[in-house]
Motif scaffolding. Sequence first.
Motif, short mmCIF file in Angstrom:
data_model
loop_
_atom_site.label_atom_id
_atom_site.label_comp_id
_atom_site.label_asym_id
_atom_site.label_seq_id
_atom_site.Cartn_x
_atom_site.Cartn_y
_atom_site.Cartn_z
N CYS A 35 -5.83 2.31 -13.65
CA CYS A 35 -6.58 3.02 -12.60
C CYS A 35 -5.84 2.95 -11.27
O CYS A 35 -5.16 1.97 -10.97
N SER A 36 -6.03 3.98 -10.47
CA SER A 36 -5.47 3.98 -9.12
C SER A 36 -6.26 3.02 -8.23
O SER A 36 -7.38 2.63 -8.57
N LEU A 37 -5.68 2.64 -7.11
CA LEU A 37 -6.40 1.78 -6.18
C LEU A 37 -7.66 2.47 -5.66
O LEU A 37 -8.68 1.81 -5.43
N GLU A 38 -7.60 3.79 -5.52
CA GLU A 38 -8.78 4.55 -5.09
C GLU A 38 -9.90 4.41 -6.11
O GLU A 38 -11.06 4.19 -5.75
N GLU A 39 -9.55 4.51 -7.39
CA GLU A 39 -10.56 4.38 -8.45
C GLU A 39 -11.13 2.96 -8.48
O GLU A 39 -12.34 2.78 -8.65
N ILE A 40 -10.27 1.96 -8.31
CA ILE A 40 -10.74 0.57 -8.33
C ILE A 40 -11.68 0.31 -7.16
O ILE A 40 -12.74 -0.30 -7.33
N ALA A 41 -11.33 0.78 -5.97
CA ALA A 41 -12.21 0.62 -4.80
C ALA A 41 -13.55 1.29 -5.05
O ALA A 41 -14.60 0.74 -4.70
N ASP A 44 -16.03 2.05 3.63
CA ASP A 44 -15.05 2.10 4.72
C ASP A 44 -13.65 1.72 4.24
O ASP A 44 -12.99 0.85 4.82
N VAL A 45 -13.20 2.37 3.18
CA VAL A 45 -11.93 2.02 2.55
C VAL A 45 -10.77 2.74 3.25
O VAL A 45 -10.86 3.91 3.60
N SER A 46 -9.70 1.98 3.47
CA SER A 46 -8.46 2.56 3.99
C SER A 46 -7.33 2.21 3.02
O SER A 46 -7.38 1.18 2.33
N PHE A 47 -6.34 3.07 2.96
CA PHE A 47 -5.23 2.91 2.03
C PHE A 47 -3.92 2.94 2.80
O PHE A 47 -3.79 3.65 3.80
N ASP A 48 -2.95 2.16 2.33
CA ASP A 48 -1.63 2.16 2.95
C ASP A 48 -0.62 1.64 1.94
O ASP A 48 -0.98 1.16 0.87
N ALA A 49 0.65 1.74 2.30
CA ALA A 49 1.73 1.27 1.43
C ALA A 49 2.96 1.00 2.27
O ALA A 49 3.09 1.49 3.40
N GLU A 50 3.84 0.21 1.71
CA GLU A 50 5.15 -0.02 2.31
C GLU A 50 6.17 0.12 1.18
O GLU A 50 5.84 0.68 0.13
N TRP A 110 4.69 -2.88 -1.69
CA TRP A 110 3.26 -3.02 -1.95
C TRP A 110 2.48 -1.76 -1.57
O TRP A 110 2.86 -1.04 -0.66
N GLU A 111 1.38 -1.54 -2.25
CA GLU A 111 0.36 -0.56 -1.85
C GLU A 111 -0.96 -1.30 -1.86
O GLU A 111 -1.14 -2.26 -2.60
N TRP A 112 -1.89 -0.86 -1.01
CA TRP A 112 -3.15 -1.59 -0.93
C TRP A 112 -4.29 -0.70 -0.45
O TRP A 112 -4.08 0.35 0.15
N ILE A 143 -7.24 -4.99 -2.02
CA ILE A 143 -6.80 -4.73 -3.38
C ILE A 143 -5.34 -4.30 -3.27
O ILE A 143 -5.05 -3.29 -2.63
N THR A 144 -4.45 -5.05 -3.88
CA THR A 144 -3.03 -4.77 -3.68
C THR A 144 -2.24 -4.93 -4.96
O THR A 144 -2.62 -5.69 -5.85
N ARG A 145 -1.16 -4.19 -5.06
CA ARG A 145 -0.20 -4.34 -6.17
C ARG A 145 1.09 -3.63 -5.78
O ARG A 145 1.12 -2.82 -4.86
N THR A 146 2.13 -3.97 -6.51
CA THR A 146 3.40 -3.30 -6.26
C THR A 146 3.34 -1.87 -6.79
O THR A 146 2.64 -1.61 -7.77
N HIS A 147 4.06 -0.99 -6.14
CA HIS A 147 4.15 0.37 -6.66
C HIS A 147 5.57 0.64 -7.18
O HIS A 147 5.99 1.77 -7.34
#
Length: 115
Positions: free
Chosen positions: A12-18, A25-31, A34-36, A50-54
Amino acid sequence: MEITDIWFRSTCSLEEIADILGLADVSFDAEDYWEWAIGTLVVERIQLDITRTHTAPPGLTETRIFRLDLESFTDDHIKKISLTLLPIAITGVVWGEWRHKQGNDFQMIESGRSP
C-alpha cells in the motif's frame, strides 16, 4: 522495554496507510532516501509519522510508524494500530524500537509481533 516503533511490510502507498489508520490533517513529503506521511490519530490525539525508503518497492521494505512527540506507544495503541494494519501487512506487524546506527541504518529491536 519501551515501544517506540511499529513496523510492517505492505504494498500500500503511504496515502492508503494513513487513510486506513484514519489519520487527520495528513501531510506528505520525501527526500532522496525517505518518504513519509504525518497525521493525527484523532481519538488518541497523537501525531504519527509513517515512513519508509522509496529506494525499494514498498512490499520489500519496512514501513515504520512512530509518534512525532517521540513518546512510547501504550499497549492500547499497539493493539489498535496492529489490528488495523494486519489486513494489509505482508509479514505481520512488529513492535519494538528502531535504534539509529548511522546514516540511514537502524537496528530494529523486536519486542512483539502480531500473527
